[in-house]
Design an enzyme around this catalytic site. Structure first.
Site, PDB file in Angstrom:
ATOM      1  N   ASP A  71      -4.112  -2.873   7.597  1.00  0.00           N
ATOM      2  CA  ASP A  71      -4.096  -3.238   6.132  1.00  0.00           C
ATOM      3  C   ASP A  71      -3.652  -4.502   5.979  1.00  0.00           C
ATOM      4  O   ASP A  71      -3.744  -5.524   6.550  1.00  0.00           O
ATOM      5  CB  ASP A  71      -3.224  -2.241   5.204  1.00  0.00           C
ATOM      6  CG  ASP A  71      -3.512  -2.287   3.835  1.00  0.00           C
ATOM      7  OD1 ASP A  71      -4.787  -1.872   3.717  1.00  0.00           O
ATOM      8  OD2 ASP A  71      -2.642  -2.293   3.342  1.00  0.00           O
ATOM      9  N   HIS A  72      -2.462  -4.745   5.283  1.00  0.00           N
ATOM     10  CA  HIS A  72      -2.227  -6.179   4.734  1.00  0.00           C
ATOM     11  C   HIS A  72      -0.696  -6.698   5.778  1.00  0.00           C
ATOM     12  O   HIS A  72      -0.019  -5.903   5.949  1.00  0.00           O
ATOM     13  CB  HIS A  72      -1.785  -6.263   3.127  1.00  0.00           C
ATOM     14  CG  HIS A  72      -2.939  -6.184   2.408  1.00  0.00           C
ATOM     15  ND1 HIS A  72      -3.536  -7.330   1.752  1.00  0.00           N
ATOM     16  CD2 HIS A  72      -3.228  -4.976   1.821  1.00  0.00           C
ATOM     17  CE1 HIS A  72      -4.490  -6.876   0.841  1.00  0.00           C
ATOM     18  NE2 HIS A  72      -4.577  -5.368   0.822  1.00  0.00           N
ATOM     19  N   ASP A 110      -2.027 -10.274  -3.763  1.00  0.00           N
ATOM     20  CA  ASP A 110      -3.489  -9.825  -3.225  1.00  0.00           C
ATOM     21  C   ASP A 110      -4.510 -10.240  -4.283  1.00  0.00           C
ATOM     22  O   ASP A 110      -4.686  -9.469  -5.141  1.00  0.00           O
ATOM     23  CB  ASP A 110      -3.359  -8.355  -2.927  1.00  0.00           C
ATOM     24  CG  ASP A 110      -4.658  -7.830  -2.499  1.00  0.00           C
ATOM     25  OD1 ASP A 110      -5.631  -8.650  -2.325  1.00  0.00           O
ATOM     26  OD2 ASP A 110      -4.814  -6.547  -2.319  1.00  0.00           O
ATOM     27  N   ASN A 126      -7.661 -10.089  -3.610  1.00  0.00           N
ATOM     28  CA  ASN A 126      -8.901  -9.667  -3.392  1.00  0.00           C
ATOM     29  C   ASN A 126     -10.328 -10.136  -3.549  1.00  0.00           C
ATOM     30  O   ASN A 126     -11.313  -9.823  -3.913  1.00  0.00           O
ATOM     31  CB  ASN A 126      -9.007  -8.259  -4.556  1.00  0.00           C
ATOM     32  CG  ASN A 126      -8.618  -7.105  -3.959  1.00  0.00           C
ATOM     33  OD1 ASN A 126      -8.855  -6.576  -2.818  1.00  0.00           O
ATOM     34  ND2 ASN A 126      -7.625  -6.208  -4.679  1.00  0.00           N
ATOM     35  N   TYR A 179      -1.754  -8.657  -8.493  1.00  0.00           N
ATOM     36  CA  TYR A 179      -2.484  -7.514  -7.561  1.00  0.00           C
ATOM     37  C   TYR A 179      -3.753  -7.693  -8.227  1.00  0.00           C
ATOM     38  O   TYR A 179      -4.216  -6.676  -9.119  1.00  0.00           O
ATOM     39  CB  TYR A 179      -1.885  -6.106  -7.483  1.00  0.00           C
ATOM     40  CG  TYR A 179      -2.746  -5.176  -6.554  1.00  0.00           C
ATOM     41  CD1 TYR A 179      -3.492  -5.422  -5.830  1.00  0.00           C
ATOM     42  CD2 TYR A 179      -2.576  -4.008  -7.165  1.00  0.00           C
ATOM     43  CE1 TYR A 179      -4.253  -4.772  -4.845  1.00  0.00           C
ATOM     44  CE2 TYR A 179      -3.445  -2.950  -6.525  1.00  0.00           C
ATOM     45  CZ  TYR A 179      -4.399  -3.363  -5.389  1.00  0.00           C
ATOM     46  OH  TYR A 179      -5.067  -2.432  -4.870  1.00  0.00           O
ATOM     47  N   ASP A 222       0.831  -1.258  -0.057  1.00  0.00           N
ATOM     48  CA  ASP A 222       0.062  -0.022   0.161  1.00  0.00           C
ATOM     49  C   ASP A 222       0.809   1.214  -0.004  1.00  0.00           C
ATOM     50  O   ASP A 222       0.863   2.032   0.827  1.00  0.00           O
ATOM     51  CB  ASP A 222      -1.037   0.155   1.274  1.00  0.00           C
ATOM     52  CG  ASP A 222      -1.981   1.164   1.019  1.00  0.00           C
ATOM     53  OD1 ASP A 222      -2.227   1.357   0.004  1.00  0.00           O
ATOM     54  OD2 ASP A 222      -2.384   1.705   2.051  1.00  0.00           O
ATOM     55  N   ASP A 251      -5.250 -12.596   0.676  1.00  0.00           N
ATOM     56  CA  ASP A 251      -3.823 -12.961  -0.015  1.00  0.00           C
ATOM     57  C   ASP A 251      -3.574 -14.269   0.097  1.00  0.00           C
ATOM     58  O   ASP A 251      -3.803 -15.094   1.176  1.00  0.00           O
ATOM     59  CB  ASP A 251      -2.660 -12.085   0.974  1.00  0.00           C
ATOM     60  CG  ASP A 251      -3.137 -10.484   1.041  1.00  0.00           C
ATOM     61  OD1 ASP A 251      -2.669  -9.758  -0.018  1.00  0.00           O
ATOM     62  OD2 ASP A 251      -3.720 -10.156   1.831  1.00  0.00           O
ATOM     63  N   GLU A 282       0.907  -3.208  -5.074  1.00  0.00           N
ATOM     64  CA  GLU A 282       0.224  -1.967  -4.592  1.00  0.00           C
ATOM     65  C   GLU A 282       1.438  -0.985  -4.334  1.00  0.00           C
ATOM     66  O   GLU A 282       1.452  -0.134  -3.216  1.00  0.00           O
ATOM     67  CB  GLU A 282      -0.863  -1.934  -3.636  1.00  0.00           C
ATOM     68  CG  GLU A 282      -1.652  -0.593  -3.613  1.00  0.00           C
ATOM     69  CD  GLU A 282      -2.860  -0.691  -2.911  1.00  0.00           C
ATOM     70  OE1 GLU A 282      -3.610   0.090  -2.819  1.00  0.00           O
ATOM     71  OE2 GLU A 282      -2.954  -1.590  -2.056  1.00  0.00           O
TER      72      GLU A 282
END
Length: 275
Positions: A265-266, A167, A169, A128, A9, A240, A44
């Site tokens: 976040d991740h 990721d 999603n 991604y 991110d 993920d 990202e």
């Protein structure tokens, strides 16, 4: 061999930012670097069209002095400073990098979403996957992406084994998020997205976390930044993944979610496989 994947991110914020979250991101980078993995995939990156700037390159040299890297960023007609991926590999490794366009709709092929590294023994692919967006405004395009990506991985798998990460999603099943009942119409947990991931696995790929850990609950890789208590309460999602071709899945010995501390976040993933 050891592999790591992480949605960062914003690579720029992590490398040069001064906020408390940037400091948290650098702590995660240090944890990743300490693992001395053979391959590292980061999603990202959000780099500008010019790509890595001198300050970024200097910071990466400091954290990852033993690695080379291949990266792709978002370019017009896609949005600037959007998406982007970078893959690291040990210096001297015999690696060929590719940044495929898979025939995806809209501007998705211009958003820097895939890096493929080819070695003598396997393909290492990071992705991604596009988010369906607020109000599921991009869901139909996302469904088309899922089909094109599955076709792409399957074509690689016909040539040599594939290790795919990133990721994706999507939380595949109800045990892959803390609150499934209230999220069936949320991006990342729609029936359409889950079916797309099921289709991908059905093409000959294995979710290595589930292979190693079975139906364990409460294991998540992402927590919303918008909900300040999400990480503390472990109200997360597992979106993920590390996937492998079915024929090499028995060689996987570890598939873990790394500790990212208080940072929301991740969280990074770590996989080990005997190749």
């Amino acid at each position: 061999m050891k592999f790591i994947s992480w949605n960062i991110d914003s690579l720029n914020a992590a490398l040069t930012g001064t906020s408390p979250r940037s400091e948290q991101s650098r702590d995660v980078i240090k944890k990743i670097a300490a693992q001395n993995a053979d391959f590292i995939a980061i999603q990202e990156t959000k780099l500008g069209e010019a790509g890595l700037l001198p300050a970024h390159k200097a910071a990466l040299q400091n954290y990852f002095p033993d690695y080379d890297y291949a990266y792709v960023s978002s370019v017009p007609p896609a949005k600037k400073g959007y998406a982007g991926t970078i893959s690291f590999y040990k210096k001297g490794a015999a690696v060929k990098a590719d940044f495929p366009k898979i025939g995806a709709p809209d501007t998705m092929d211009s958003e820097g979403r895939i890096v493929t590294l080819e070695t003598d023994a396997f393909y290492f692919v990071q992705v991604y996957t596009p988010n369906s967006g607020d109000g599921l405004k991009r869901l139909s395009e996302r469904q088309a992406w899922d089909k094109k990506y599955a076709d792409y991985l399957s074509a690689l798998d016909e040539k040599k084994p594939v290790i795919a990460c990133g990721d994706f999603n999507v939380a595949h099943t109800e045990i892959d998020l803390a609150n499934p009942d209230s999220n069936h119409f949320s991006a990342g947990f729609t029936d359409e997205e889950r079916a797309g991931f099921t289709e991908l696995l059905g093409r000959g790929f294995v979710d290595t976390f589930r292979k190693v850990h079975g139906e364990v609950k409460g294991a998540y890789s992402w927590w919303s930044q918008r909900i300040t208590t999400a990480k503390a309460n472990n109200a997360g999602w597992r979106i993920d993944y590390f996937l492998t071709s079915e024929r090499i899945a028995p060689k996987v010995s570890r598939s873990e979610i790394m500790d990212s501390g208080a940072r929301p976040d991740h969280a990074p993933l770590l996989m080990e496989i005997d190749l």
